[in-house]
Design an enzyme around this catalytic site. Sequence first.
Site, short mmCIF file in Angstrom:
data_model
loop_
_atom_site.label_atom_id
_atom_site.label_comp_id
_atom_site.label_asym_id
_atom_site.label_seq_id
_atom_site.Cartn_x
_atom_site.Cartn_y
_atom_site.Cartn_z
N TYR A 92 0.86 -1.18 0.00
CA TYR A 92 0.00 0.00 0.00
C TYR A 92 0.90 1.23 0.00
O TYR A 92 1.91 1.26 0.71
CB TYR A 92 -0.87 -0.01 1.26
CG TYR A 92 -1.71 1.23 1.43
CD1 TYR A 92 -3.00 1.27 0.92
CD2 TYR A 92 -1.22 2.36 2.09
CE1 TYR A 92 -3.79 2.40 1.06
CE2 TYR A 92 -1.99 3.49 2.23
CZ TYR A 92 -3.28 3.51 1.72
OH TYR A 92 -4.05 4.63 1.85
N GLU A 118 -3.41 7.50 -3.92
CA GLU A 118 -3.36 6.22 -3.22
C GLU A 118 -3.17 5.08 -4.23
O GLU A 118 -3.92 4.98 -5.19
CB GLU A 118 -4.66 6.00 -2.45
CG GLU A 118 -4.66 4.71 -1.63
CD GLU A 118 -6.01 4.48 -0.96
OE1 GLU A 118 -6.07 4.52 0.28
OE2 GLU A 118 -7.00 4.25 -1.67
#
Length: 391
Positions: free
Chosen positions: A113, A201
């Site tokens: 991530y 993101e």
Amino acid sequence: MKIHEYQAKELLKDYGIPIQDGVTIDDVAQAEEAIEQVHRAHDTEQYVIKAQIHAGGRGKGGGVKFCPDRAAALENIQNILGMTLVTHQTGPEGRLVKKVMVGPAIDIKQEFYAAITLDRTKGMDTFMVSSEGGVEIEEVARTAPEKIVKEAIVPGFGLRSFQARNLALALGLEGAAAKQAVGMFQKLYQLYRELDCSIVEINPLIVTGAGDLMALDAKINFDDNALYLHKDIAAMRDLDEEDPAEVEAGKSNLNYIKLDGEIGCMVNGAGLAMSTMDIIKQVGGSPANFLDVGGGANVETVKNGFRIILSDPNVKAVLINIFGGIVRCDRIANGIIEAVKVLDLNVPVVVRLAGTNADVAKELLANSDVEIISADSFEDAANKVVQAAKE
Ligand code: GDP
Ligand code: MN
């Protein structure tokens, strides 16, 4: 403003960041051509079909499908285009899928991530990574916060190389992959700054079977106040993905956010709008919206505000709470009278006007034949509107 994954990936590509590339279509008739294009560009017979909506969690909801061959790809495009996709971010009503991306299936070795956003408590942008990629990051934050590693970025310095190296190290990357990560993180931050993003993101950021880093998914949100500087990005806006009442409000320069309560609020000034919502809650009601009609409210604004509030079927009563500073209360009163006349008003309206020309306004309202409930104080108004909504 939000954009789709396929648009975010185009921006990443512009910045030289490796992505899972694809072809995005909005019609089943384009499916075979898209599959053929992906086949030729990536020399693959395995595909992934991804629903393009402004919400995450598509994989779990059935909006991302691995396809071992062309027939499966075609079938999944047919299934996903036009489906109502429900994810933890769409709410139970889901979202109609109007576009799908056809991509080459990628061999994944590891999923990470990576994200950048503003840390408001520090007053600095924060770059964060986690070795727990592919899953909901909220879950990681709750159960294993130590698995999210952050670097605060000092304004003016950008993401410094040692910080980028720390982040790569936190993911356990070594050698060539670590080098790629450092370069990628710095480019990501450059993109975030230059395009005035509020969030970038990448989940998952992957290491491919061949050992290369790649953005498999991408989400980018932008600061609306800076969009005038980026015409090409503003053009990426997809109104289909936005709440129709909010879009309508934007056209009339009203700040409107839909909520799920039953009391429609028309207020001038964001601070007063916030405290109006608070006081409604305090006396046992629940606001249906946030609506700031702004400092220069006039007859037109009041009419538009009414129209938007009343388009919400949940609204059982309306509270108009105006403080006349720059705006004159008599103007607002005239707006209310006109709006009530032209609109088919089927819910009670409570009005509290204070400040400049409030006396004149009260007279106007009292002498008109429109049916409104007048309130003297803020608290009185909140009590009356919550009561009216119950009846
Ligand atoms: P999201 O669920 O909306 O976040 O959509 P993503 O694009 O992140 O996809 C969800 C998950 O599907 C990813 O975390 C991957 O595990 C998986 N996935 C997506 N594309 C591929 C692919 O090309 N190959 C493989 N093996 N898995 C994929
Ligand atoms: Mn994702």
